[in-house]
Design a protein around this motif. Structure first.
Motif, PDB file in Angstrom:
ATOM      1  N   GLN A 333      42.196  34.126  49.888  1.00 45.37           N
ATOM      2  CA  GLN A 333      41.220  35.055  49.336  1.00 45.37           C
ATOM      3  C   GLN A 333      40.856  36.037  50.444  1.00 45.37           C
ATOM      4  OE1 GLN A 333      40.206  34.606  46.165  1.00 45.37           O
ATOM      5  NE2 GLN A 333      38.732  36.274  46.017  1.00 45.37           N
ATOM      6  N   ILE A 334      41.323  37.286  50.331  1.00 47.72           N
ATOM      7  CA  ILE A 334      41.120  38.246  51.410  1.00 47.72           C
ATOM      8  C   ILE A 334      39.857  39.072  51.230  1.00 47.72           C
ATOM      9  CG2 ILE A 334      43.593  38.364  51.855  1.00 47.72           C
ATOM     10  CD1 ILE A 334      43.611  41.054  50.399  1.00 47.72           C
ATOM     11  N   SER A 335      39.289  39.054  50.029  1.00 49.29           N
ATOM     12  CA  SER A 335      38.037  39.756  49.761  1.00 49.29           C
ATOM     13  C   SER A 335      37.365  39.057  48.590  1.00 49.29           C
ATOM     14  CB  SER A 335      38.292  41.237  49.452  1.00 49.29           C
ATOM     15  OG  SER A 335      38.773  41.398  48.137  1.00 49.29           O
ATOM     16  N   PRO A 336      36.112  39.375  48.293  1.00 53.24           N
ATOM     17  CA  PRO A 336      35.444  38.695  47.191  1.00 53.24           C
ATOM     18  C   PRO A 336      36.144  38.839  45.850  1.00 53.24           C
ATOM     19  CG  PRO A 336      33.833  39.822  48.556  1.00 53.24           C
ATOM     20  CD  PRO A 336      35.170  40.228  49.058  1.00 53.24           C
ATOM     21  N   THR A 337      36.963  39.872  45.663  1.00 50.07           N
ATOM     22  CA  THR A 337      37.595  40.100  44.361  1.00 50.07           C
ATOM     23  C   THR A 337      39.112  40.144  44.423  1.00 50.07           C
ATOM     24  OG1 THR A 337      37.393  42.503  44.663  1.00 50.07           O
ATOM     25  CG2 THR A 337      35.606  41.368  43.487  1.00 50.07           C
ATOM     26  N   GLU A 360      45.943  38.839  42.621  1.00 54.56           N
ATOM     27  CA  GLU A 360      45.021  39.017  41.503  1.00 54.56           C
ATOM     28  C   GLU A 360      43.822  39.826  41.967  1.00 54.56           C
ATOM     29  OE1 GLU A 360      44.446  34.894  40.572  1.00 54.56           O
ATOM     30  OE2 GLU A 360      42.595  34.787  41.734  1.00 54.56           O
ATOM     31  N   TRP A 361      43.336  40.663  41.058  1.00 62.13           N
ATOM     32  CA  TRP A 361      42.233  41.574  41.355  1.00 62.13           C
ATOM     33  C   TRP A 361      41.234  41.506  40.217  1.00 62.13           C
ATOM     34  CZ3 TRP A 361      42.514  47.606  40.878  1.00 62.13           C
ATOM     35  CH2 TRP A 361      41.309  48.147  41.316  1.00 62.13           C
ATOM     36  N   THR A 376      28.815  34.891  49.186  1.00 60.25           N
ATOM     37  CA  THR A 376      29.100  36.314  49.165  1.00 60.25           C
ATOM     38  C   THR A 376      29.313  36.782  47.748  1.00 60.25           C
ATOM     39  OG1 THR A 376      30.146  36.048  51.315  1.00 60.25           O
ATOM     40  CG2 THR A 376      30.612  38.088  50.118  1.00 60.25           C
ATOM     41  N   PRO A 377      28.796  37.954  47.336  1.00 57.69           N
ATOM     42  CA  PRO A 377      28.968  38.419  45.964  1.00 57.69           C
ATOM     43  C   PRO A 377      30.428  38.456  45.579  1.00 57.69           C
ATOM     44  CG  PRO A 377      27.385  39.805  47.121  1.00 57.69           C
ATOM     45  CD  PRO A 377      27.959  38.890  48.137  1.00 57.69           C
ATOM     46  N   ALA A 381      34.964  34.179  42.126  1.00 60.32           N
ATOM     47  CA  ALA A 381      36.318  34.415  41.626  1.00 60.32           C
ATOM     48  C   ALA A 381      37.298  33.492  42.281  1.00 60.32           C
ATOM     49  CB  ALA A 381      36.720  35.872  41.884  1.00 60.32           C
ATOM     50  N   ALA A 382      36.956  32.938  43.463  1.00 65.85           N
ATOM     51  CA  ALA A 382      37.884  32.046  44.150  1.00 65.85           C
ATOM     52  C   ALA A 382      37.432  30.605  44.111  1.00 65.85           C
ATOM     53  CB  ALA A 382      38.024  32.476  45.623  1.00 65.85           C
TER      54      ALA A 382
END
Length: 451
Positions: A333-337, A360-361, A376-377, A381-382
């Motif tokens: 998971q490289i970012s919150p989304t 996935e985005w 984290t907001p 998703a993860a």
């Protein structure tokens, strides 16, 4: 989009406290972000839950030919989290990258006494599906024999074609006896009318094993999985009956820095899982073997921290010594989304290889619905957040996800899943960058509605 039967099975495992991911067959599940399934035609699925223990589902496949199915599911536990599709958390109905909870020893069923006798019964799930117009019948029955022992029975039955059915001759019968059957008759024998697969699963949290038998080809199999890197995993209990005990994530936070052999400060904190599989077919006189290794970071703690212990990451390695096949996968998971995944497979005998990259985005957004979270907001998703204290951080529940994958043969797959009003919609496209005659291989649409 997850099939309704898969959604029910996962909810049932959560209700009885069974480890959903603690199996060798699920070793690559959390790192298979580029293995998503696309709808191949126009599919419509309707589901209904008249009671919390009984569910029905109707599916219609319109292209390239008309097919349908009718399903019935019943469970011993009330699954009250299964409701209308407009209210279901979207992240629960899609297959996505996530870090699964730490394995634990499954808790026993709550005792129920009546007249001085225990009458709580056993946990079970029964599922059957009838396919039209072929009239194929498939089903699954699972029941817990003990808190750590579970029995599965899966079956498939399909009628023989009219040409294979015996006819009633008008004259006297002159058919030969079974002892006189010739080789030609044996060669033209119709396929078996179905198959039955028995599976016995034993799960203690730290170790999980599975014994299987397939009736059709006489195949015996064994799978085993061992977890390392966290001493409290078999003693922790979560699920029914765990009132007053710390959650697994809380125990992991307390012991993450004390485990010998774990990562140093600043590295990835997680656990290793190693497993193997052996199977033998008596009818085909063949056997196979494979082994694998997985590393997963620890899930997000339920309290005491506003950030995950480590970036959600999973690495897997699979090796089949007989076929000479080696496969590695990496997901993070490289970012919150946004989550990315890559997989590379090679055959050490022929040197043939394949590389695929996917991701996935989370792009959908449902207005007005916010989830109080200490993470984290968008991190939900993860990782599925546990109930936690309200903080100033809020994350909106996203109702859309875009998945993409590119393979070594220059094939690109796109999948968009979203909640549109009260329906769950999936739109998939497979394209070929090399072919000029047919750049689009397939287009599929699936619509699900749960009431």
């Amino acid at each position: 989009m997850l099939p309704f039967s898969t959604l029910i099975l996962r909810s049932y495992y959560q209700a009885i406290g069974w480890n959903e991911d603690n199996s060798y067959s699920q070793l690559t599940r959390s790192s298979s972000g580029n293995d998503f399934q696309l709808p191949q035609s126009l599919i419509l699925q309707l589901a209904n839950s008249p009671t919390p223990i009984f569910f029905t589902s109707y599916a219609l496949d319109a292209l390239p030919q008309l097919n349908g199915s009718l399903s019935y599911i019943t469970t011993s536990e009330a699954l009250r989290d299964i409701g209308p599709s407009r209210n279901l958390p979207f992240k629960h109905v899609v297959d996505r990258f996530r870090i699964y909870p730490l394995p634990h020893r499954p808790p026993p069923k709550d005792e129920l006494w009546l007249g001085g006798r225990r009458v709580e019964g056993r946990d079970y799930l029964l599922y059957s599906r009838l396919h039209f117009p072929s009239l194929h019948l498939s089903g699954l029955a699972t029941s817990r024999l003990t808190p750590t022992l579970q029995l599965h029975l899966a079956f498939l039955s399909h009628p023989q074609p009219p040409s294979a059915r015996p006819s009633s001759p008008s004259g006297p019968s002159h058919s030969r006896q079974p002892s006189e059957t010739s080789t030609a008759t044996t060669a033209s024998r119709p396929p078996p009318p179905g198959n039955i697969i028995l599976s016995l699963q034993h799960d203690t949290g730290r170790h999980a094993s599975e014994y299987t038998y397939s009736v059709q080809d006489g195949m015996f199999g064994w799978r085993g999985l061992w977890n390392f890197g966290w001493k409290g995993m078999s003693e922790g209990v979560s699920g029914p009956g765990a009132v007053g005990k710390p959650s697994l994530a809380e125990v992991a936070v307390q012991g993450a820095g004390r485990e010998d052999g774990e990562t140093m400060d600043g590295g990835l904190k997680g656990r290793f899982s190693a497993g193997a599989e052996v199977y033998f077919s008596a009818m085909q006189r063949s056997f196979g073997i494979s082994t694998g290794l997985r590393f997963s970071t620890l899930p997000t703690p339920s309290s005491g921290s506003h950030h995950p212990l480590s970036p959600p990451t999973t690495l897997t390695l699979l090796y089949n010594p007989l076929m000479g096949f080696v496969s590695t996968a990496y997901s993070a998971q490289i970012s919150p989304t946004i989550a990315l995944s890559s997989r590379y497979g090679v055959n050490v005998y022929s040197y043939e290889s394949d590389l695929s990259i996917g991701g996935e985005w989370w792009i959908g957004r449902r207005r007005g619905k916010r989830v109080e979270s200490g993470t984290t907001p968008g991190l939900s998703a993860a990782v599925d957040p546990q109930p936690m204290e309200s903080t100033r951080d809020t994350a909106e529940d996203r109702d859309g996800i875009l998945k993409a994958k590119i393979s070594g043969n220059w094939s690109i797959s796109l999948l968009y899943e979203a909640r549109i009003r009260n329906c769950l919609v999936s739109i998939g496209v497979i394209s070929d960058l090399v072919s000029r005659q047919k750049p689009i291989r397939s287009v599929g649409v699936e619509v699900q509605y749960f009431s």
